[in-house]
Design an enzyme around this catalytic site. Structure first.
Site, mmCIF file in Angstrom:
data_model
loop_
_atom_site.group_PDB
_atom_site.id
_atom_site.type_symbol
_atom_site.label_atom_id
_atom_site.label_comp_id
_atom_site.label_asym_id
_atom_site.label_seq_id
_atom_site.Cartn_x
_atom_site.Cartn_y
_atom_site.Cartn_z
ATOM 1 N N HIS A 124 110.600 -37.034 38.522
ATOM 2 C CA HIS A 124 110.411 -37.396 39.926
ATOM 3 C C HIS A 124 111.261 -38.625 40.267
ATOM 4 O O HIS A 124 111.753 -38.759 41.380
ATOM 5 C CB HIS A 124 108.933 -37.678 40.213
ATOM 6 C CG HIS A 124 108.069 -36.466 40.016
ATOM 7 N ND1 HIS A 124 107.324 -35.911 41.028
ATOM 8 C CD2 HIS A 124 107.846 -35.692 38.922
ATOM 9 C CE1 HIS A 124 106.674 -34.843 40.559
ATOM 10 N NE2 HIS A 124 106.974 -34.704 39.282
ATOM 11 N N GLU A 170 105.478 -25.407 38.102
ATOM 12 C CA GLU A 170 105.969 -24.254 38.875
ATOM 13 C C GLU A 170 107.102 -23.545 38.145
ATOM 14 O O GLU A 170 107.879 -22.800 38.718
ATOM 15 C CB GLU A 170 106.405 -24.742 40.264
ATOM 16 C CG GLU A 170 107.816 -25.238 40.433
ATOM 17 C CD GLU A 170 108.242 -26.460 39.611
ATOM 18 O OE1 GLU A 170 107.449 -27.004 38.811
ATOM 19 O OE2 GLU A 170 109.407 -26.860 39.764
ATOM 20 N N ASP A 193 106.092 -38.762 47.345
ATOM 21 C CA ASP A 193 106.028 -37.675 46.376
ATOM 22 C C ASP A 193 104.845 -36.748 46.665
ATOM 23 O O ASP A 193 103.807 -37.177 47.169
ATOM 24 C CB ASP A 193 105.873 -38.277 44.974
ATOM 25 C CG ASP A 193 106.186 -37.272 43.892
ATOM 26 O OD1 ASP A 193 107.320 -37.324 43.385
ATOM 27 O OD2 ASP A 193 105.319 -36.432 43.568
ATOM 28 N N SER A 230 116.346 -29.625 35.938
ATOM 29 C CA SER A 230 117.184 -29.000 34.911
ATOM 30 C C SER A 230 117.823 -27.723 35.446
ATOM 31 O O SER A 230 119.002 -27.459 35.223
ATOM 32 C CB SER A 230 116.356 -28.667 33.671
ATOM 33 O OG SER A 230 115.880 -29.855 33.082
ATOM 34 N N ALA A 232 118.610 -37.397 26.037
ATOM 35 C CA ALA A 232 120.010 -36.950 26.007
ATOM 36 C C ALA A 232 120.648 -37.123 27.381
ATOM 37 O O ALA A 232 119.949 -37.021 28.391
ATOM 38 C CB ALA A 232 120.054 -35.481 25.625
ATOM 39 N N TRP A 279 112.632 -28.016 37.694
ATOM 40 C CA TRP A 279 113.569 -27.780 38.795
ATOM 41 C C TRP A 279 114.840 -28.625 38.688
ATOM 42 O O TRP A 279 115.936 -28.146 38.988
ATOM 43 C CB TRP A 279 112.891 -27.991 40.146
ATOM 44 C CG TRP A 279 113.817 -27.639 41.279
ATOM 45 C CD1 TRP A 279 114.312 -28.470 42.237
ATOM 46 C CD2 TRP A 279 114.380 -26.335 41.561
ATOM 47 N NE1 TRP A 279 115.136 -27.788 43.100
ATOM 48 C CE2 TRP A 279 115.197 -26.472 42.703
ATOM 49 C CE3 TRP A 279 114.287 -25.077 40.957
ATOM 50 C CZ2 TRP A 279 115.910 -25.394 43.259
ATOM 51 C CZ3 TRP A 279 115.000 -24.003 41.500
ATOM 52 C CH2 TRP A 279 115.796 -24.168 42.634
#
Ligand code: UDP
Length: 481
Positions: free
Chosen positions: A20, A384, A120, A365, A343, A363
């Site tokens: 987020h 989700e 948020d 990624s 990473a 989402w």
């Protein structure tokens, strides 16, 4: 200073988790690039994480800290980010503690009176807080339009109540296309009528989409046209899609990750599209049994890989760990690289040596993979992510599922075996199907770049929002005078 000289001032209030914070930081950069002042509200321990991802000086971007009231709900001190919670059992307490941010939020809103609050989805109460001071609040979900529509169509119609088992398929009702799911893939909060803090927040966040000023979406129209239209016209949400947000980091020095990492030297020695990148985001916490299946599956696939494992080495001296097959790292030296910890994902995906991404379908990624033109091997875990898998594999056709059947919170579905991993990785990396997926992913990557350029759909949507807010402020000032 008159309204025409004073920049618009937006407060951004992200949930306390990497998935987020990262898009919110990008959002601040994006607003600032359009001359809007952006203040990110966060807690003391998250503030340094945010500032290190920002350019060293930008007079339009600020961080304001508010106190994290951990002690009031008995939450241990020192953990202010979901990614560092010492045990999954503390998850609900963590969410409970975040609801206590309402009071400090209201104090800063009252003091600063920004022109808008972007809050948020896990802070649905913030819409009400902003309204107390006449400030419009916008909800930021951090997910895409397909998922937003799918979850609302499920919530309103509850098709999973009318199947006889967890594995009996049903079609998502009143949805723009025919998508089949099973009850075991539906998030618990929807199907069990749970009464806990997270379920209450998720339901309230759906409701706040309608009571707030609107919804900001990290996506672009060309990626999810039918769902963008459905969300606006059928579900009646006012929304602006302004993504992919990660593309605001066009200059190398703006990337939110360190540039020098051993993996880039390693990747530079590899042929184009010859390495599979494996990472399950910032929150998943797979058991050792599942890590072992992944290790065996990767080795059996014969593909070169970079695998991000969130587990630190138990003991630096310890060469072998129980969850990797005997001699794994030694045997695969040069062929496989394990990164422990964090990473530099966006840069890795952009490297031409990366040919596919084994992802949990978070989402951020998913979008990062789209932006890099990299096809996916989809392994949804919770939240989700099962909807995102459907979008990627069935609608966009840029991913192959590993075959997860169970929504399973952060620990993952442990019924996945190495044979399925080997098969899906090879499907994603080689052969005609992989080639076609790669071509489609590359075409989408071009569309993503176009969307955020001047005149593109995301660029224009952001313009529309800024114009709306400017007009709102002007009419308020006229009333005052
Ligand atoms: N990420 C990263 N390095 C890691 C793990 C994650 O840079 O080792 C970033 C990733 O690029 C993405 C975010 O963390 O921007 C993860 O967000 P996502 O929505 O994919 O998943 P979540 O972590 O929220 O489950």
């Amino acid at each position: 200073m008159g309204a025409e000289n004073r920049p618009l001032h937006i407060f951004l209030f992200p949930f306390l988790a990497q998935g987020h914070l990262i898009p919110t930081i990008d959002m601040a950069k994006l607003f600032a690039a359009r001359g809007v002042k952006a203040t990110i509200l966060s807690t003391p321990l998250n503030a340094p994480l945010i500032s290190k991802s920002l350019p060293s000086f930008n007079p339009l971007i600020h961080i304001q800290t508010i106190h994290f009231p951990f002690a009031k709900v008995g939450f241990p001190q020192g953990f202010e980010n979901m990614n560092s919670i010492p045990s999954p059992d503390l998850m609900l307490k963590f969410f409970e503690a975040t609801t206590l941010l309402q009071e400090p939020l209201e104090l800063v809103l009252q003091h600063s009176l920004p022109d808008c609050l972007v809050a948020d989805m896990f802070f649905p109460w913030a819409t009400h807080s902003a309204a107390k001071f006449g400030i419009p609040a916008i909800v930021f979900h951090g997910t895409g339009l397909f998922a937003l529509c799918a979850s609302e169509c499920l919530r309103l119609n509850r098709p999973y109540d009318h199947v006889s088992s967890d594995s009996e398929p049903f079609v998502i009702p009143n949805f723009p296309c025919e998508i089949t799911m099973t009850r075991s893939q539906v998030p618990d909060f929807l199907k069990f009528n749970e009464d806990n803090v997270v379920s209450r927040l998720l339901i309230a966040s759906k409701e706040s989409e309608l009571t707030s000023y609107g919804v900001l979406v990290n996506s672009f129209y060309e990626l999810e046209e039918d769902y963008a239209d459905h969300y606006r016209t059928v579900l009646g949400r006012k929304s602006w899609h302004i993504g992919p947000l990660s593309l605001c980091n066009t200059k190398t020095e703006d990337k939110a990750v360190p540039q020098e990492h051993e993996c880039f030297k390693w990747l530079d020695t590899k042929k184009p599209s010859s390495v599979v990148y494996v990472c399950f985001g910032s929150v998943t916490n797979f058991p050792e049994s599942l890590l072992r299946e992944i290790a065996i599956g990767l080795e059996a696939s014969g593909q070169q890989f970079i695998w991000v494992v969130r587990k630190p080495k138990k003991d630096e001296q310890q060469q072998e760990e129980e969850w990797v097959p005997k001699g794994f790292e030694k045997r695969l030296e040069g062929k496989g690289l394990i990164i422990r910890g964090w990473a530099p994902q966006v840069k890795i995906l952009e490297h031409e040596a990366v040919g596919a991404f084994v992802t949990h379908c978070g989402w951020n990624s998913t979008l990062e993979s789209v932006c890099a033109g990299v096809p996916m091997v989809t392994w949804p875990v919770y939240a989700e992510q099962f909807y995102n898998e459907k979008l990627v594999s069935e609608v966009l056709k840029i991913g192959v599922p590993v075959g997860v059947t169970k929504w399973a919170r952060v620990m993952g579905d442990d019924s996945i075996k190495w044979e399925a991993i080997e098969k899906a990785v090879n499907r994603g990396m080689q052969g005609e199907e992989a080639e076609e997926m790669r071509n489609r992913a590359e075409a989408l990557a071009l569309k993503a770049r176009k969307a955020v350029e001047k005149g593109g759909t995301s660029y224009s949507d952001l313009n529309n929002l800024i114009q709306d807010l400017n007009e709102r402020r002007r009419s308020l000032e006229e009333i005052e005078h």
